[in-house]
Design a protein around this motif. Sequence first.
Motif, mmCIF file in Angstrom:
data_model
loop_
_atom_site.group_PDB
_atom_site.id
_atom_site.type_symbol
_atom_site.label_atom_id
_atom_site.label_comp_id
_atom_site.label_asym_id
_atom_site.label_seq_id
_atom_site.Cartn_x
_atom_site.Cartn_y
_atom_site.Cartn_z
ATOM 1 N N GLU A 41 95.486 9.355 87.001
ATOM 2 C CA GLU A 41 94.900 8.657 85.719
ATOM 3 C C GLU A 41 95.290 7.358 85.676
ATOM 4 O OE1 GLU A 41 94.529 12.279 82.416
ATOM 5 O OE2 GLU A 41 96.370 11.690 82.926
ATOM 6 N N TYR A 42 94.511 6.843 84.661
ATOM 7 C CA TYR A 42 94.846 5.375 84.332
ATOM 8 C C TYR A 42 95.590 5.441 82.977
ATOM 9 C CZ TYR A 42 91.125 3.637 87.358
ATOM 10 O OH TYR A 42 90.474 3.403 88.517
ATOM 11 N N GLN A 43 96.887 4.672 82.903
ATOM 12 C CA GLN A 43 97.561 4.598 81.756
ATOM 13 C C GLN A 43 97.470 2.947 81.252
ATOM 14 O OE1 GLN A 43 101.834 5.928 81.263
ATOM 15 N NE2 GLN A 43 102.189 3.725 81.138
ATOM 16 N N VAL A 44 96.960 3.123 80.062
ATOM 17 C CA VAL A 44 96.587 1.748 79.320
ATOM 18 C C VAL A 44 97.620 1.648 78.267
ATOM 19 C CG1 VAL A 44 94.960 0.605 77.874
ATOM 20 C CG2 VAL A 44 93.951 1.861 79.784
ATOM 21 N N THR A 45 98.215 0.391 78.354
ATOM 22 C CA THR A 45 99.272 -0.134 77.279
ATOM 23 C C THR A 45 98.699 -1.344 76.583
ATOM 24 O OG1 THR A 45 100.978 0.583 78.932
ATOM 25 C CG2 THR A 45 101.751 -0.566 76.988
ATOM 26 N N ALA A 46 98.785 -1.120 75.115
ATOM 27 C CA ALA A 46 98.116 -2.010 74.429
ATOM 28 C C ALA A 46 99.295 -2.741 73.573
ATOM 29 C CB ALA A 46 97.077 -1.593 73.313
ATOM 30 N N GLN A 47 99.261 -4.182 73.490
ATOM 31 C CA GLN A 47 100.551 -4.796 72.928
ATOM 32 C C GLN A 47 99.645 -5.154 71.456
ATOM 33 O OE1 GLN A 47 102.500 -8.838 73.595
ATOM 34 N NE2 GLN A 47 103.556 -7.286 74.715
ATOM 35 N N VAL A 48 100.137 -4.516 70.341
ATOM 36 C CA VAL A 48 99.348 -4.675 69.125
ATOM 37 C C VAL A 48 100.168 -5.667 68.075
ATOM 38 C CG1 VAL A 48 98.058 -3.617 67.185
ATOM 39 C CG2 VAL A 48 97.906 -2.802 69.555
ATOM 40 N N VAL A 49 99.392 -6.539 67.425
ATOM 41 C CA VAL A 49 100.229 -7.325 66.373
ATOM 42 C C VAL A 49 100.742 -6.350 65.166
ATOM 43 C CG1 VAL A 49 100.091 -9.329 64.803
ATOM 44 C CG2 VAL A 49 99.243 -9.449 67.119
ATOM 45 N N ILE A 66 104.029 -3.982 68.547
ATOM 46 C CA ILE A 66 104.113 -2.530 68.670
ATOM 47 C C ILE A 66 103.380 -1.939 69.874
ATOM 48 C CG2 ILE A 66 102.392 -1.898 67.243
ATOM 49 C CD1 ILE A 66 104.275 0.925 66.781
ATOM 50 N N LEU A 67 103.926 -1.373 70.809
ATOM 51 C CA LEU A 67 103.163 -0.901 71.996
ATOM 52 C C LEU A 67 102.555 0.574 71.654
ATOM 53 C CD1 LEU A 67 105.178 -1.743 75.135
ATOM 54 C CD2 LEU A 67 103.399 -2.931 74.060
ATOM 55 N N PHE A 68 101.290 0.663 72.080
ATOM 56 C CA PHE A 68 100.579 1.984 72.209
ATOM 57 C C PHE A 68 100.259 2.295 73.607
ATOM 58 C CE2 PHE A 68 99.687 0.636 67.662
ATOM 59 C CZ PHE A 68 100.453 1.557 66.966
ATOM 60 N N LYS A 69 100.374 3.583 74.060
ATOM 61 C CA LYS A 69 99.972 3.728 75.141
ATOM 62 C C LYS A 69 99.363 5.151 75.556
ATOM 63 C CE LYS A 69 104.539 5.359 77.358
ATOM 64 N NZ LYS A 69 105.409 5.256 78.450
ATOM 65 N N GLU A 70 98.375 5.414 76.374
ATOM 66 C CA GLU A 70 97.651 6.617 76.449
ATOM 67 C C GLU A 70 97.227 6.657 78.127
ATOM 68 O OE1 GLU A 70 97.218 9.748 75.772
ATOM 69 O OE2 GLU A 70 98.089 9.464 73.573
ATOM 70 N N GLU A 77 88.536 5.656 78.389
ATOM 71 C CA GLU A 77 88.824 6.711 77.899
ATOM 72 C C GLU A 77 90.550 6.593 77.299
ATOM 73 O OE1 GLU A 77 88.328 11.478 78.972
ATOM 74 O OE2 GLU A 77 90.105 10.195 80.197
ATOM 75 N N ALA A 78 91.214 6.014 78.320
ATOM 76 C CA ALA A 78 92.703 5.960 77.741
ATOM 77 C C ALA A 78 92.639 4.845 76.430
ATOM 78 C CB ALA A 78 93.352 5.425 78.954
#
Length: 396
Positions: A41-49, A66-70, A77-78
């Motif tokens: 699977e792909y893991q996507v990590t988003a660095q959000v303000v 803050i970091l969100f990942k899925e 999809e992730a």
Amino acid sequence: MKRCMIVLLILSPILTGCWDKRELNELGITLAIGIDKVEDEYQVTAQVVVPSEIPTKTSTGRSPVILFKEKGETVYEALRKITKISPRKIYPGHLRMLVLGEDLAEEGIAKSLDFLSRDWELRSDFFVAIAKDGTAEEVLNVRTTIESIPANKMFNSLQTSEHYWAATNGIKLDEFIASLTSDGKEAVLTGILVTGDQEIGSTKQNIESINPPARIVYDELAVFKKDKLVGWLTERESRGYNGIVNEVQNSVIAISCPKEGKATIEIIKVDSKMKGKINKGKPEVDVNIKVKGNVGEVECQINLNELDTIVELEKITEKKMEETINLAIESLQKQYKSDIFGFGEAIHRSNPKEWKKMKAQWDEEFAEMTANVKVDVELKHTGTEGNSFLEKIEVE
């Protein structure tokens, strides 16, 4: 004329409207995205303000991001699955950095970039980098000083490094995809890695020390064949590559003085031109590089007031730059057989018929081809001093 004015007045409320209006407080402004491959699977990590923590009088001192990942079967999809944990929809319209994990890059990154290349929300002015010796998540999980938002630190550091050092290269997504799809040129990306204690790197302690336990640094260039990472250039080879492809804006180079000691030359302008040709049925490339520079530092006994001394320094600089560039070419020919310089493109431009015959086996042709490198250096200034004050004192 009156009719035109009436029509414009009627249409103006419609034309100025936004077809997909969304309030700012409904969006998670994402400045950095990381993509890793975890099993299948792909893991996507988003660095959000975090809006309340952007430096203001009301800031509480908590992390400004803050970091969100899925994970998901696809990148898209992730990214959408992050809405399970984020109170706002991830909005990448202000993206500054895209970081790709090394494992993903070795496997092949083309599929993971498709969504980003077609998403209408994304602008094309963000940099792409490879997480060397680690994952994209690890890179995005480090708190930074000076620039409190890590994505801004990464973006600004890469801009500064490529402008003043010339061993890195700020490559944007559209430029990278153009190299991936080009006939006669392979792609490169700058490496980024975390040094020091990664566990402390994500905590407030990392930004409270004069010497942060963990840092994000740029390191060398990643070499691709098609969309797969095949290896890394050394720092010197990376500088040689940038010299060939005319990506040196400003830099310095340490040279040996004519007798003993060292001097440093500041490179202030580089103009590199590449011309392909066919010589006795074999591809050949001429690389001519004109360099303008200044004497930046002198740690030896030389007379800078004499023209012969300046000419000698120019020749020494030319020789060292030619050695560096030839080292980069040899490494790519012998170790990776990957034409990141665009020599194939130069052959294609000069002789399309011959290129058509050899492009199917260009890896082999590239590995054996001759590249004639010529560097011409002109030193313009010696700074505010003439001869170094070191000659007036005894220095061991």
